[in-house]
Design an enzyme around this catalytic site. Structure first.
Site, PDB file in Angstrom:
ATOM      1  N   TYR A  25       0.946  -1.366   0.100  1.00  0.00           N
ATOM      2  CA  TYR A  25      -0.030  -0.037   0.012  1.00  0.00           C
ATOM      3  C   TYR A  25       0.953   1.346   0.008  1.00  0.00           C
ATOM      4  O   TYR A  25       0.684   2.207  -0.845  1.00  0.00           O
ATOM      5  CB  TYR A  25      -0.853  -0.045   1.240  1.00  0.00           C
ATOM      6  CG  TYR A  25      -2.129   1.102   1.442  1.00  0.00           C
ATOM      7  CD1 TYR A  25      -2.953   1.043   0.555  1.00  0.00           C
ATOM      8  CD2 TYR A  25      -1.676   2.152   2.356  1.00  0.00           C
ATOM      9  CE1 TYR A  25      -3.899   2.018   0.609  1.00  0.00           C
ATOM     10  CE2 TYR A  25      -2.710   3.170   2.369  1.00  0.00           C
ATOM     11  CZ  TYR A  25      -3.623   3.271   1.632  1.00  0.00           C
ATOM     12  OH  TYR A  25      -4.605   4.384   1.614  1.00  0.00           O
TER      13      TYR A  25
ATOM     14  N   ASN B 110      -6.068   9.550   8.442  1.00  0.00           N
ATOM     15  CA  ASN B 110      -7.351   8.866   8.799  1.00  0.00           C
ATOM     16  C   ASN B 110      -8.585   9.713   8.720  1.00  0.00           C
ATOM     17  O   ASN B 110      -8.692  10.555   9.501  1.00  0.00           O
ATOM     18  CB  ASN B 110      -6.947   8.221  10.387  1.00  0.00           C
ATOM     19  CG  ASN B 110      -5.812   7.497  10.371  1.00  0.00           C
ATOM     20  OD1 ASN B 110      -4.676   7.888  10.071  1.00  0.00           O
ATOM     21  ND2 ASN B 110      -5.860   6.153  10.722  1.00  0.00           N
TER      22      ASN B 110
ATOM     23  N   ARG C 290      -3.316   8.873  16.544  1.00  0.00           N
ATOM     24  CA  ARG C 290      -3.786   9.234  15.197  1.00  0.00           C
ATOM     25  C   ARG C 290      -4.465  10.451  15.307  1.00  0.00           C
ATOM     26  O   ARG C 290      -5.252  10.906  16.462  1.00  0.00           O
ATOM     27  CB  ARG C 290      -4.707   7.976  14.667  1.00  0.00           C
ATOM     28  CG  ARG C 290      -3.882   6.676  14.492  1.00  0.00           C
ATOM     29  CD  ARG C 290      -2.933   6.857  13.169  1.00  0.00           C
ATOM     30  NE  ARG C 290      -2.317   5.363  12.734  1.00  0.00           N
ATOM     31  CZ  ARG C 290      -1.478   4.849  13.212  1.00  0.00           C
ATOM     32  NH1 ARG C 290      -0.657   5.768  14.182  1.00  0.00           N
ATOM     33  NH2 ARG C 290      -0.970   3.839  13.223  1.00  0.00           N
TER      34      ARG C 290
ATOM     35  N   ASP D 196       3.552  -0.897  12.663  1.00  0.00           N
ATOM     36  CA  ASP D 196       2.293   0.288  12.718  1.00  0.00           C
ATOM     37  C   ASP D 196       2.830   1.445  13.243  1.00  0.00           C
ATOM     38  O   ASP D 196       3.660   1.571  14.237  1.00  0.00           O
ATOM     39  CB  ASP D 196       1.673  -0.598  14.272  1.00  0.00           C
ATOM     40  CG  ASP D 196       0.358   0.298  14.213  1.00  0.00           C
ATOM     41  OD1 ASP D 196      -0.573  -0.540  13.613  1.00  0.00           O
ATOM     42  OD2 ASP D 196       0.164   1.245  14.902  1.00  0.00           O
TER      43      ASP D 196
HETATM   44  P1  NAD Z   1     -12.742   1.787   0.716  1.00  0.00           P
HETATM   45  O1  NAD Z   1     -12.110   0.605   0.583  1.00  0.00           O
HETATM   46  O2  NAD Z   1     -14.314   1.893   1.040  1.00  0.00           O
HETATM   47  O3  NAD Z   1     -12.921   2.384  -1.173  1.00  0.00           O
HETATM   48  C1  NAD Z   1     -11.935   1.892  -2.213  1.00  0.00           C
HETATM   49  C2  NAD Z   1     -12.840   1.748  -3.454  1.00  0.00           C
HETATM   50  O4  NAD Z   1     -12.186   1.165  -4.536  1.00  0.00           O
HETATM   51  C3  NAD Z   1     -13.728   0.296  -3.038  1.00  0.00           C
HETATM   52  O5  NAD Z   1     -15.035   0.641  -3.565  1.00  0.00           O
HETATM   53  C4  NAD Z   1     -13.055  -0.677  -3.893  1.00  0.00           C
HETATM   54  O6  NAD Z   1     -14.157  -1.702  -4.307  1.00  0.00           O
HETATM   55  C5  NAD Z   1     -12.361   0.129  -5.062  1.00  0.00           C
HETATM   56  N1  NAD Z   1     -11.442  -0.506  -5.904  1.00  0.00           N
HETATM   57  C6  NAD Z   1     -10.469  -1.218  -5.057  1.00  0.00           C
HETATM   58  N2  NAD Z   1      -9.414  -1.777  -6.171  1.00  0.00           N
HETATM   59  C7  NAD Z   1     -10.158  -1.223  -7.308  1.00  0.00           C
HETATM   60  C8  NAD Z   1      -9.840  -1.657  -8.656  1.00  0.00           C
HETATM   61  N3  NAD Z   1      -8.722  -2.185  -8.938  1.00  0.00           N
HETATM   62  N4  NAD Z   1     -10.481  -1.180  -9.595  1.00  0.00           N
HETATM   63  C9  NAD Z   1     -11.642  -0.266  -9.471  1.00  0.00           C
HETATM   64  N5  NAD Z   1     -12.212  -0.077  -7.999  1.00  0.00           N
HETATM   65  C10 NAD Z   1     -11.446  -0.644  -7.108  1.00  0.00           C
HETATM   66  O7  NAD Z   1     -11.696   3.055   0.951  1.00  0.00           O
HETATM   67  P2  NAD Z   1     -11.650   4.320   1.199  1.00  0.00           P
HETATM   68  O8  NAD Z   1     -11.510   4.669   2.745  1.00  0.00           O
HETATM   69  O9  NAD Z   1     -12.980   4.959   0.622  1.00  0.00           O
HETATM   70  O10 NAD Z   1     -10.518   4.912   0.396  1.00  0.00           O
HETATM   71  C11 NAD Z   1     -10.543   5.766  -0.917  1.00  0.00           C
HETATM   72  C12 NAD Z   1      -9.345   6.150  -1.216  1.00  0.00           C
HETATM   73  O11 NAD Z   1      -8.738   7.024  -0.252  1.00  0.00           O
HETATM   74  C13 NAD Z   1      -8.383   5.177  -1.214  1.00  0.00           C
HETATM   75  O12 NAD Z   1      -7.507   5.329  -2.393  1.00  0.00           O
HETATM   76  C14 NAD Z   1      -7.515   5.204  -0.191  1.00  0.00           C
HETATM   77  O13 NAD Z   1      -6.008   4.645  -0.235  1.00  0.00           O
HETATM   78  C15 NAD Z   1      -7.524   6.712   0.240  1.00  0.00           C
HETATM   79  N6  NAD Z   1      -7.137   6.952   1.651  1.00  0.00           N
HETATM   80  C16 NAD Z   1      -8.361   6.632   2.564  1.00  0.00           C
HETATM   81  C17 NAD Z   1      -8.053   7.087   3.912  1.00  0.00           C
HETATM   82  C18 NAD Z   1      -9.296   6.859   4.871  1.00  0.00           C
HETATM   83  O14 NAD Z   1      -8.808   7.165   6.089  1.00  0.00           O
HETATM   84  N7  NAD Z   1     -10.169   6.209   4.682  1.00  0.00           N
HETATM   85  C19 NAD Z   1      -6.945   7.501   4.408  1.00  0.00           C
HETATM   86  C20 NAD Z   1      -5.964   7.654   3.431  1.00  0.00           C
HETATM   87  C21 NAD Z   1      -6.206   7.352   2.093  1.00  0.00           C
HETATM   88  N1  UDP Z   2      -6.066  -0.320  16.138  1.00  0.00           N
HETATM   89  C1  UDP Z   2      -6.282  -0.875  17.369  1.00  0.00           C
HETATM   90  N2  UDP Z   2      -7.416  -1.840  17.491  1.00  0.00           N
HETATM   91  C2  UDP Z   2      -8.179  -1.927  16.565  1.00  0.00           C
HETATM   92  C3  UDP Z   2      -7.966  -1.643  15.261  1.00  0.00           C
HETATM   93  C4  UDP Z   2      -6.411  -0.746  15.014  1.00  0.00           C
HETATM   94  O1  UDP Z   2      -5.575  -0.599  18.447  1.00  0.00           O
HETATM   95  O2  UDP Z   2      -8.927  -2.883  16.428  1.00  0.00           O
HETATM   96  C5  UDP Z   2      -5.006   0.767  16.229  1.00  0.00           C
HETATM   97  C6  UDP Z   2      -3.875   0.321  15.014  1.00  0.00           C
HETATM   98  O3  UDP Z   2      -2.945  -0.419  15.613  1.00  0.00           O
HETATM   99  C7  UDP Z   2      -3.318   1.642  14.615  1.00  0.00           C
HETATM  100  C8  UDP Z   2      -4.472   2.712  14.776  1.00  0.00           C
HETATM  101  O4  UDP Z   2      -5.316   1.811  15.854  1.00  0.00           O
HETATM  102  O5  UDP Z   2      -2.330   2.076  15.527  1.00  0.00           O
HETATM  103  C9  UDP Z   2      -5.217   2.988  13.608  1.00  0.00           C
HETATM  104  O6  UDP Z   2      -5.519   1.795  12.597  1.00  0.00           O
HETATM  105  P1  UDP Z   2      -6.101   1.702  11.327  1.00  0.00           P
HETATM  106  O7  UDP Z   2      -6.249   0.493  10.823  1.00  0.00           O
HETATM  107  O8  UDP Z   2      -7.541   2.454  11.614  1.00  0.00           O
HETATM  108  O9  UDP Z   2      -5.218   2.870  10.662  1.00  0.00           O
HETATM  109  P2  UDP Z   2      -3.862   3.064  10.230  1.00  0.00           P
HETATM  110  O10 UDP Z   2      -2.917   2.278  10.916  1.00  0.00           O
HETATM  111  O11 UDP Z   2      -3.887   2.909   8.892  1.00  0.00           O
HETATM  112  O12 UDP Z   2      -3.633   4.572  10.331  1.00  0.00           O
END
Ligand code: NAD
Ligand code: UDP
Ligand code: UDP
Length: 322
Positions: A151, A180, A217, A279
Site C-alpha cells: 500500500y 485517517n 492518530r 504500525d
Molecule cells: P474503500 O475500500 O471504502 O474504497 C475503495 C474503493 O475502491 C472500493 O469501493 C473498492 O471496491 C474500489 N477498488 C479497489 N480496487 C479497485 C480496482 N482495482 N478497480 C476499481 N475499483 C477498485 O476505502 P476508502 O476509505 O473509501 O478509500 C478511498 C481512497 O482514499 C483510497 O485510495 C485510499 O487509499 C484513500 N485513503 C483513505 C483513507 C481513509 O482514512 N479512509 C486514508 C488515506 C487514503
Molecule cells: N488499532 C487498534 N485496535 C483495532 C484496530 C486498530 O488499536 O481494533 C490501532 C492500530 O494498531 C493503529 C491505529 O489503531 O495504531 C489506527 O489503525 P487503522 O487500521 O484504523 O489505521 P492506520 O493504521 O492505517 O492508520
C-alpha cells in the site's frame, strides 16, 4: 466538453462505491454535476450507491482500473484502492497493481482527454514518521518490504507517476495526502480502529487495543475530508500538491476507545493484543498548506463525528438483525 448541448461537468470517480468515494459522489451530484462511478466492488458495496440509481446524472460501471478505460469526462478523482490494512493485505500484489497500473491507466485517460486528475494519496507515504507533525516536504520513513509496503510504496509510486505525467506531458494534477478519515459507510469489518471499536462497543464485546494504545492518530470526519478534496480539485492549476488533508487534533488509541465507550454508553472492557508489524507510532497532519492555499480547515470535532458514525452502525446492525 463531453456533450455538445450540456454545460454540466461530467466527472469520473474511481472507487466510487467505497466509503469516501460514495460521499464524494453525493456532494458532486448535489452541486449539479454528472458522475460516472467506476468500481470493481472489491471492498466497496452497491449499498453505498443504491440511493443514486434512478438519478439521470449518475452512472455506474463495474470495472477494474488495472485495465484500460475509455470514457469521456471533464475531471477524474482517482480513489480506487483498498484502504484498510486488512483489505489491502488480503491480496498485496493486487493492491500494488491497483495503485500503479490503476494510476497509469487513469493518467493515460486524463492525458488523452486533457483533463484534471486528482489522486487520493495517503499519510502512509510518510510511513512511521520521524518528523512530527508531518509536513508535505518530509520524504517519509517507509519499509519497502514489509506487510504495509504494498500500500505505502504503491501509493508513493502513484505520486511519482502523477508528477512525471505533470512534468513530461503537462498534465493538470492534484495530489492529496489523506489522513485517517471516519464516518458513516465505513465497512463494518474493515478492521480500522473507529469501525472496530464502535462495532465492538455496540455488541458489548471487548475493545481490541493493539499494543499499549499509546500510539496516536488524528481523525477527520468524512464531510470535512470531501470538502477539502473538492476545494483542491477546484483550486488554480498551479496548485498540484501534495497537500495534507486531515484533522490535526491528535488522540491516543486509548483516548479514542474511551470516547467511543462514552458515546455508545457501553460497558465493554478493553483487551490489549500485540501491535501489528510496522504500525506507525504517531500521526498528525500539518495542514498549514491546506489552510493557506485552499482556505480549508476541518470543522467537525471527534465528539460530533463519532455520534453520527455510531448512529450509522446502529442502523446497520438493526438492518442485519431484521
Ligand atoms: P474503500 O475500500 O471504502 O474504497 C475503495 C474503493 O475502491 C472500493 O469501493 C473498492 O471496491 C474500489 N477498488 C479497489 N480496487 C479497485 C480496482 N482495482 N478497480 C476499481 N475499483 C477498485 O476505502 P476508502 O476509505 O473509501 O478509500 C478511498 C481512497 O482514499 C483510497 O485510495 C485510499 O487509499 C484513500 N485513503 C483513505 C483513507 C481513509 O482514512 N479512509 C486514508 C488515506 C487514503
Ligand atoms: N488499532 C487498534 N485496535 C483495532 C484496530 C486498530 O488499536 O481494533 C490501532 C492500530 O494498531 C493503529 C491505529 O489503531 O495504531 C489506527 O489503525 P487503522 O487500521 O484504523 O489505521 P492506520 O493504521 O492505517 O492508520
Ligand atoms: N489509457 C486508458 N484510457 C485512455 C487512454 C489511455 O485507459 O483513454 C491507458 C492505456 O492503457 C495506456 C495507459 O493509459 O497504456 C497510459 O497511457 P499513455 O498515453 O501515457 O501511454 P501509452 O499509451 O503510450 O502506453
Amino acid at each position: 466538453m463531453t456533450q455538445l448541448y450540456n454545460s454540466r461537468k461530467r466527472i469520473l470517480v474511481t472507487g466510487g462505491a467505497g466509503f469516501l468515494g460514495s460521499h464524494l459522489i453525493d456532494r458532486l451530484l448535489d452541486e449539479g454535476d454528472e458522475v460516472v462511478c467506476v468500481d470493481n466492488l472489491f471492498t466497496g458495496s452497491k449499498r453505498n450507491i443504491d440511493h443514486l440509481h434512478g438519478n439521470p446524472r449518475f452512472e455506474f460501471l463495474r470495472h477494474d482500473v488495472c485495465f484500460p478505460l475509455y470514457v469521456e469526462v471533464d475531471e477524474i478523482y482517482n480513489l480506487a484502492c483498498p484502504a484498510s490494512p486488512i483489505h489491502y493485505q488480503h491480496d498485496p500484489v493486487q493492491t500494488t497493481k491497483t495503485s500503479v497500473h490503476g494510476a497509469i491507466n487513469m493518467l493515460g485517460l486524463a492525458k488523452r482527454l486533457k483533463c484534471k486528475i486528482l489522486q487520493a494519496s495517503t499519510s502512509e507515504v510518510y510511513g512511521d514518521p520521524a518528523v512530527h507533525p508531518q509536513i508535505e516536504e518530509y520524504w517519509g520513513h517507509v519499509n519497502p518490504i514489509g506487510p504495509r509496503s504494498c500500500y505505502d510504496e504503491g501509493k508513493r509510486c502513484a505520486e511519482t507517476l502523477f508528477f512525471d505525467y505533470h512534468r513530461q506531458h503537462d498534465l493538470k494534477i492534484k495530489v492529496m495526502r489523506i489522513f485517517n478519515t471516519y464516518g458513516p459507510r465505513m465497512h463494518p469489518n474493515d478492521g480500522r480502529v473507529v469501525s472496530n471499536f464502535i462495532m465492538q462497543a455496540l455488541k458489548g464485546e471487548p475493545l481490541t487495543i493493539y499494543g499499549e494504545g499509546d500510539q496516536t492518530r488524528s481523525f477527520c470526519y468524512v464531510d470535512d475530508l470531501v470538502d477539502g478534496m473538492i476545494r483542491l480539485m477546484n483550486s488554480s492549476d498551479d496548485i498540484t500538491g501534495p497537500i495534507n488533508i486531515g484533522n490535526p487534533v491528535e488522540f491516543t488509541i486509548k483516548e479514542l476507545a474511551k470516547e467511543i465507550l462514552e458515546k455508545v454508553k457501553s460497558k465493554s472492557s478493553l483487551v490489549f493484543v500485540p501491535l501489528p508489524l510496522d504500525d506507525p507510532k504517531q500521526r498528525q497532519p500539518d495542514i498549514s498548506k491546506a489552510k493557506e492555499l485552499l482556505n480549508w480547515h476541518p470543522k467537525i470535532q471527534l465528539n460530533d463525528g463519532i455520534k453520527s458514525t455510531v448512529s450509522y452502525f446502529e442502523s446497520f446492525l438493526d438492518r442485519a438483525a431484521n
